[in-house]
Design an enzyme around this catalytic site. Structure first.
Site, PDB file in Angstrom:
ATOM      1  N   TYR A  85       0.878  -1.172   0.000  1.00 37.96           N
ATOM      2  CA  TYR A  85       0.000   0.000   0.000  1.00 37.96           C
ATOM      3  C   TYR A  85       0.911   1.216   0.000  1.00 37.96           C
ATOM      4  O   TYR A  85       1.792   1.352   0.854  1.00 37.96           O
ATOM      5  CB  TYR A  85      -0.880   0.015   1.262  1.00 37.96           C
ATOM      6  CG  TYR A  85      -1.746   1.254   1.363  1.00 37.96           C
ATOM      7  CD1 TYR A  85      -3.103   1.194   1.074  1.00 37.96           C
ATOM      8  CD2 TYR A  85      -1.195   2.487   1.702  1.00 37.96           C
ATOM      9  CE1 TYR A  85      -3.897   2.328   1.135  1.00 37.96           C
ATOM     10  CE2 TYR A  85      -1.978   3.628   1.751  1.00 37.96           C
ATOM     11  CZ  TYR A  85      -3.322   3.541   1.468  1.00 37.96           C
ATOM     12  OH  TYR A  85      -4.100   4.669   1.523  1.00 37.96           O
ATOM     13  N   GLU A  94      -3.590   7.217  -3.815  1.00 41.39           N
ATOM     14  CA  GLU A  94      -3.462   5.928  -3.139  1.00 41.39           C
ATOM     15  C   GLU A  94      -3.244   4.832  -4.172  1.00 41.39           C
ATOM     16  O   GLU A  94      -3.995   4.746  -5.139  1.00 41.39           O
ATOM     17  CB  GLU A  94      -4.770   5.671  -2.375  1.00 41.39           C
ATOM     18  CG  GLU A  94      -4.797   4.407  -1.598  1.00 41.39           C
ATOM     19  CD  GLU A  94      -6.174   4.186  -0.978  1.00 41.39           C
ATOM     20  OE1 GLU A  94      -6.483   4.853   0.026  1.00 41.39           O
ATOM     21  OE2 GLU A  94      -6.937   3.359  -1.505  1.00 41.39           O
TER      22      GLU A  94
END
Ligand code: GDP
Ligand code: MN
Length: 379
Positions: free
Chosen positions: A101, A189
């Site tokens: 991530y 993101e």
């Protein structure tokens, strides 16, 4: 302004970030052709502006063009959190070694950007942050320094990654910081950034939100992107056009008021009576009849609206103008939708008279009006 995954990835690519090769498709036939050209297997991903897509079944894998076509048909029939899927992204299927991530967002309390990294990418980051907060590394960015290469190296060290992997992660973090600045993003993101078995770090997913207050200097993207947004929820775009503040929500009562405070109080009164707003629109101060007419149209453009509560407290805003706008907007309705109105203040007598003549009921107390609209939509 939220971007679709394929839009975010276009920007990533332009900024030198590796993305899977892929193309957007709107029909099963198109998907067949793309899959044929791309050499299967491929990933087929619903393009929507909200999260939880994978869990909702909006990400599927196809071994051949036939399957790509069939799965596209299935996905295009889906609604994810009430949003219809109108396109899919067909991409090469990557071979995963690891999933990370990687992202940046704004920490409003700290008034700083914060870089976020986790070795447990792929799944829900909120879930990881809640259950295993140590698996999520956060580093605030000092606005006077910006995000520097050594910050990226510190993140890698904390995460315990070294060598080529650390180089790749550091580079991606630095590239994302450049994207943030160039495009005025408030969130970016990549979940997951996939480290492939041949040691490339590729943005397999992409989320990006551009600061609405900076759109004036992001004209290029705005123009390029707006066409697609209209399909999803054109109410926000329409509101922008006539200069009113509007937000879509998930209930079934449309709310119109003048002034942010009054609109919030109106929503509270509806909540207190057990109702749920479908959206709210603030016509602002001194709105004219045309703006009210359009506002009604915008609020009613959400199909789930079963009734509208209009709450006007006249000051600079004139009640007779508002009444004229309400009558005009109501006249255009294809299907009859109940409207409950509270209209007090400047020229209230004239306004109420206009409404009464048109057979529209006016309620003087806000609480009574809230009760009434909640009762109506419940029946
Ligand atoms: P989201 O659930 O809406 O965030 O959709 P993602 O694009 O993040 O995909 C969800 C999951 O599908 C990822 O975490 C991966 O595990 C898997 N996935 C996505 N793309 C690929 C790919 O190219 N190859 C493989 N093997 N898995 C993928
Ligand atoms: Mn994802």
């Amino acid at each position: 302004m939220k971007l679709f995954e394929y839009e975010a990835k276009d920007i990533f690519k332009q900024m030198g970030i590796l993305t899977p090769s892929g193309k957007v498709s709107k029909t099963p036939r198109e998907s067949y052709k793309i899959a044929e050209e791309m050499n299967c297997p491929v990933v087929i991903k619903a393009q929507i502006l909200i999260g939880g897509r994978g869990k909702a079944g909006g990400v599927k894998f196809a071994e051949n063009p036939e399957e790509a076509s069939k799965l596209t048909e299935e996905i295009l029939k889906m609604k994810i959190s009430n949003y219809p899927v109108t396109s899919v992204l067909i991409e090469e299927k990557l071979q995963i070694e690891k999933e990370f991530y990687i992202g940046f967002t704004v920490d409003r309390e700290e008034k700083k950007y914060v870089a976020i990294f986790s070795l447990k990418g792929g799944v829900d980051i909120e879930e990881i942050a809640q259950h295993n907060p140590n698996d999520v590394i956060k580093m605030h960015v000092d606005p006077s320094l910006g995000f520097r290469d050594y910050h990226a190296r510190i993140i890698c060290r904390i995460a315990g990654i070294t060598g080529k992997e650390a180089k790749l992660v550091s580079k991606l973090l630095s590239q994302l910081w450049k994207v943030i600045q160039k495009f005025d993003a408030e969130l970016i993101e990549i979940n997951p950034a996939i480290l492939t078995i041949d040691e490339k770090l590729i943005a397999a997913d992409g989320k990006m939100v551009i600061d609405e207050n900076a759109l004036y200097r992001q004209k290029e993207i705005v123009e390029k992107l707006e066409g697609d947004k209209v399909i999803q929820d054109n109410s926000e775009t329409l509101a922008e056009e006539i200069g009113v503040n509007y937000v879509s929500l998930n209930g079934n009562i449309g709310i119109i008021g003048n002034g942010a405070g009054l609109v919030m109080a109106t929503m509270d009164s509806v909540f207190l009576e057990g109702g749920k707003p479908a959206n709210f629109l603030d016509v602002g101060g001194g709105a004219n009849a045309k703006q009210m007419e359009k506002s009604l149209e915008i609020v009613l453009s959400r199909p789930q609206v079963k009734g509208v509560f209009i709450n006007i407290l006249g000051g600079v805003t004139r009640c007779d103008e508002m009444a004229k706008g309400i009558i005009a907007g109501r006249g255009k309705l294809k299907k009859k939708i109940p409207i409950v109105i509270r209209l007090v203040g400047t020229r209230e007598k004239e306004g109420q008279e206009i409404l009464r003549k048109a057979g529209v009921k006016v309620i003087d107390s806000m609480d009574q009006a809230a009760k009434e609209i909640v009762r109506i939509v419940r029946d």
